[in-house]
Design a protein around this motif. Structure first.
Motif, short mmCIF file in Angstrom:
data_model
loop_
_atom_site.label_atom_id
_atom_site.label_comp_id
_atom_site.label_asym_id
_atom_site.label_seq_id
_atom_site.Cartn_x
_atom_site.Cartn_y
_atom_site.Cartn_z
N LEU A 10 18.54 58.52 74.24
CA LEU A 10 17.31 59.27 73.96
C LEU A 10 16.82 59.03 72.54
CD1 LEU A 10 18.17 62.65 75.75
CD2 LEU A 10 16.52 60.91 76.49
N TYR A 11 17.75 58.91 71.59
CA TYR A 11 17.34 58.69 70.21
C TYR A 11 16.72 57.30 70.04
CZ TYR A 11 17.21 60.44 65.45
OH TYR A 11 16.77 60.93 64.25
N ALA A 12 17.32 56.31 70.66
CA ALA A 12 16.75 54.97 70.60
C ALA A 12 15.35 54.97 71.21
CB ALA A 12 17.65 53.98 71.33
N ALA A 13 15.15 55.74 72.28
CA ALA A 13 13.83 55.82 72.91
C ALA A 13 12.82 56.51 71.99
CB ALA A 13 13.94 56.56 74.23
N GLN A 14 13.27 57.56 71.27
CA GLN A 14 12.39 58.22 70.31
C GLN A 14 11.97 57.26 69.20
OE1 GLN A 14 12.80 62.24 68.69
NE2 GLN A 14 14.62 62.44 69.99
N LEU A 15 12.93 56.51 68.70
CA LEU A 15 12.62 55.53 67.66
C LEU A 15 11.60 54.51 68.17
CD1 LEU A 15 16.22 54.95 66.29
CD2 LEU A 15 14.30 55.71 64.89
N ALA A 16 11.79 54.07 69.39
CA ALA A 16 10.87 53.08 69.96
C ALA A 16 9.47 53.66 70.13
CB ALA A 16 11.40 52.60 71.30
N ASP A 17 9.39 54.94 70.46
CA ASP A 17 8.09 55.56 70.75
C ASP A 17 7.36 56.05 69.50
OD1 ASP A 17 8.45 55.12 73.43
OD2 ASP A 17 9.17 57.15 73.87
N PRO A 53 7.62 53.60 63.02
CA PRO A 53 6.90 52.34 62.78
C PRO A 53 7.69 51.17 63.33
CG PRO A 53 7.12 53.65 60.77
CD PRO A 53 8.00 54.29 61.78
N ARG A 54 7.00 50.06 63.61
CA ARG A 54 7.67 48.94 64.24
C ARG A 54 7.36 47.64 63.52
NH1 ARG A 54 9.80 50.50 68.80
NH2 ARG A 54 9.94 48.49 69.83
N ARG A 55 8.33 46.76 63.56
CA ARG A 55 8.18 45.38 63.09
C ARG A 55 8.94 44.48 64.03
NH1 ARG A 55 11.50 42.38 59.73
NH2 ARG A 55 12.59 44.24 59.01
N ASP A 56 8.28 43.43 64.50
CA ASP A 56 8.89 42.53 65.48
C ASP A 56 9.42 43.30 66.68
OD1 ASP A 56 8.38 40.40 63.75
OD2 ASP A 56 10.33 40.59 62.76
#
Length: 237
Positions: free
Chosen positions: A117-124, A127-130
């Motif tokens: 769930l935490y990885a999904a929160q980070l993804a959603d 901020p993102r790079r690559d």
């Protein structure tokens, strides 16, 4: 281990680190409209949090708070990093509740599910790079065995590259934890180590000299941050 700042005592450590964090927050908000920070656990950040909470004029509305690691305990448990952060910082400032992201948001959550769930929160929401999360700042501590976050020597999470957060069983503690993985830490724009030098002379000397040929690299020595790396260290009393 450079660049680093050596501070005369713990109060100076907290002051210097607070000023640097506030500087990075202002820059991130001006450039990108938000500041995404991952807090660390343990005792050293308590005074830092209290110092940050006293600062006037902070644009808390644009802060987003993540965590570097967490014990698998309920969020109101005394051992919870989130609980500590609430007491020392989050309940004292005006960061919107929806912008605070505990790793263990509810009691009874299995470690693997919490990590997913935490990885999904980070993804959603980060901020993102690559196409992977890129936080503005990750605060880290340093254990006497060379661990940081919940990246402990000899644990499988050290070789996790696919996920941004993962569960880890720590045999020496006989406990499960959830932690950001090495790749998610390494992608941050800034990584700042906050180290109270009391009782840390041996590990700091090891980091200064690097591992001998026969020594396995410690978890902290395996980190290769792509952004700015800084160390703030108080002198032993």
């Amino acid at each position: 281990m450079i660049p680093q700042q050596r501070l005369p005592d713990t109060a100076a450590l907290h002051e210097a680190a607070a000023q640097r964090i506030l500087e990075l927050a202002r820059a991130a908000i001006a450039a990108r409209g938000a500041f995404h920070i991952a807090l660390s656990g343990g005792n050293t950040p308590r005074g830092l949090h209290a110092r940050l909470a006293r600062e006037p004029g902070v644009d808390w509305q644009h802060w987003h708070v993540w965590f570097g690691d967490e014990r698998c305990v309920p969020p109101d448990h005394a051992d919870s990093n989130y609980h500590m952060a609430r007491e020392t910082l989050l309940d004292r400032v005006t960061i919107p509740v929806g912008q605070i992201h505990p790793m263990i948001p509810a009691a009874g959550l299995a470690p693997a599910e919490a990590a997913r769930l935490y990885a999904a929160q980070l993804a959603d929401e980060a901020p993102r790079r690559d196409n992977r999360p890129e936080l503005d700042l990750i605060l880290l501590g340093l254990g006497g065995d060379g661990h940081t976050a919940s990246l402990f020597p000899g644990t499988a999470i050290l070789d996790e590259h696919e996920h941004d957060a993962a569960e880890v069983f720590v045999p020496k503690l006989d406990a499960w934890r959830v932690s950001l993985t090495r790749p998610s830490i390494e992608r941050a724009r800034h990584v700042l180590f906050l180290v109270d030098g009391n009782g840390k002379a041996d590990i700091l000397q090891r980091l200064e000299r690097g591992p001998a040929e026969a020594e396995m690299p410690l978890p902290v020595e395996r980190l290769r941050p792509q952004g700015k790396l800084e160390w703030y260290i108080s002198q032993p009393q």
